[in-house]
Scaffold this active site. Structure first.
Site, PDB file in Angstrom:
ATOM      1  N   PRO A   2      37.509  34.963  40.185  1.00  0.00           N
ATOM      2  CA  PRO A   2      36.128  34.819  39.749  1.00  0.00           C
ATOM      3  C   PRO A   2      35.906  33.553  38.932  1.00  0.00           C
ATOM      4  O   PRO A   2      36.526  33.369  37.891  1.00  0.00           O
ATOM      5  CB  PRO A   2      35.887  36.070  38.890  1.00  0.00           C
ATOM      6  N   GLU A   3      35.029  32.706  39.430  1.00  0.00           N
ATOM      7  CA  GLU A   3      34.544  31.562  38.670  1.00  0.00           C
ATOM      8  C   GLU A   3      33.068  31.822  38.376  1.00  0.00           C
ATOM      9  O   GLU A   3      32.599  32.928  38.602  1.00  0.00           O
ATOM     10  CB  GLU A   3      34.746  30.258  39.465  1.00  0.00           C
TER      11      GLU A   3
END
Length: 276
Positions: A2-3
């Site tokens: 997850p960014e």
DNA sequence: ACCTCCCTGGCC
DNA sequence: GGCCAGGGAGGT
């Protein structure tokens, strides 16, 4: 992994499920995800009977404001997932924290590699935490190219490494850094301080467009499915990536072969044909 | 400003 | 059986 676009997608999809819900029960099954809580028992004690007032995000951190001045902070690390499910429904392996809500549903924190964490902080603790050292959010507070240039001035480190530095810009990780550099036609090895004004403008625009594109497609779920939406759906940005994970394939812009190199112990993908 | 470590699943 | 993925903390 997850960014910013993945975390923002998660935040949005949790809003209706969590806003104004009261936390009834807190079950911590594995100590590691609450390691950032100074006193481990504080985690459950501070959450129980509180209501979630609002859901914010800064970089890759989720910040849930409680009806006191406490903030429930979540970082998903590499493999963290948040699920909202009915109690008793089949549980994913590595479900480390289960939080019961007054809606009758429960929030589950699942994280195989345990790089992620949850912690409940007072305003003072929050200010002293690593969140206090976070740069502006790369999506909601993206600096103008002038300010970006000031932050990069004199830096000899490769621009790729500086894009990953959360104290300069918060929210960009390995995938979106490579994608933004390709969009801006900049090679990842370029020293941060060497960018011209035009290149800084191009980079700023590329960061904005790349993050927006990621968001529009619900983020990037890689083949390992480490990132999934809380309802279990996958993000659909993977097939639209231009360089990340495409070593040996042709650049969509110039046809050259995409290359991979390790920069600061992270894989970097770029096109030697059109990135300078 | 840089290096090492943390952790597990998946792949060779 | 061994290596790789990699965000962030902590140490030098």
């Amino acid at each position: 992994m997850p960014e910013l676009p993945e975390v923002e997608t998660i935040r949005r999809s949790l809003e209706t499920e969590l806003t104004w819900r009261r936390i009834d029960a807190v079950e911590v099954r594995h100590p590691r995800p609450v390691r950032r809580q100074m006193r481990a028992a504080d985690f459950a004690d501070r959450l129980r009977n509180r209501r979630v007032v609002s859901l914010r995000r800064h970089g890759k951190f989720l910040l849930f404001d409680l009806d006191t001045d406490l903030v429930w902070v979540t970082h998903l690390g590499m493999s963290g997932r948040i699920q909202v499910a009915d109690p008793g429904s089949p549980e994913a392996k590595h479900t480390h924290i289960v939080i019961g809500l007054d809606s009758g549903r429960e929030l589950r924190f699942v994280d195989p590699r345990t790089f992620g964490f949850m912690v409940v902080l007072t305003p003072d603790e929050l200010a002293e935490s690593s969140l206090g050292r976070l740069g502006p959010d790369a999506y909601t507070a993206l600096p103008r190219s002038r300010q970006l240039g000031a932050a990069l001035a004199g830096r000899s480190a490769p621009i790729k490494a500086l894009l990953l530095d959360q104290s300069i810009l918060a929210g960009i990780g390995n995938i979106y850094a490579d994608e933004a550099l390709h969009r801006s036609r900049l090679a990842p090895q370029r020293p941060g301080g060497s960018l011209t004004n035009d290149e800084l403008k191009a980079l700023r625009a590329a960061i904005k467009v790349t993050l927006e594109a990621g968001l529009r497609w619900g983020g990037t779920s890689l083949d390992d499915l480490a990132y999934l939406l809380p309802d279990g759906r996958a993000g659909r940005y993977l097939s639209r990536l231009r360089v990340y994970g495409r070593e040996g394939e042709a650049c969509h812009r110039c046809g050259s072969e995409i290359r991979r190199a390790v920069i600061r112990s992270r894989s970097s993908f770029w096109c030697p044909g059109c990135q300078r």
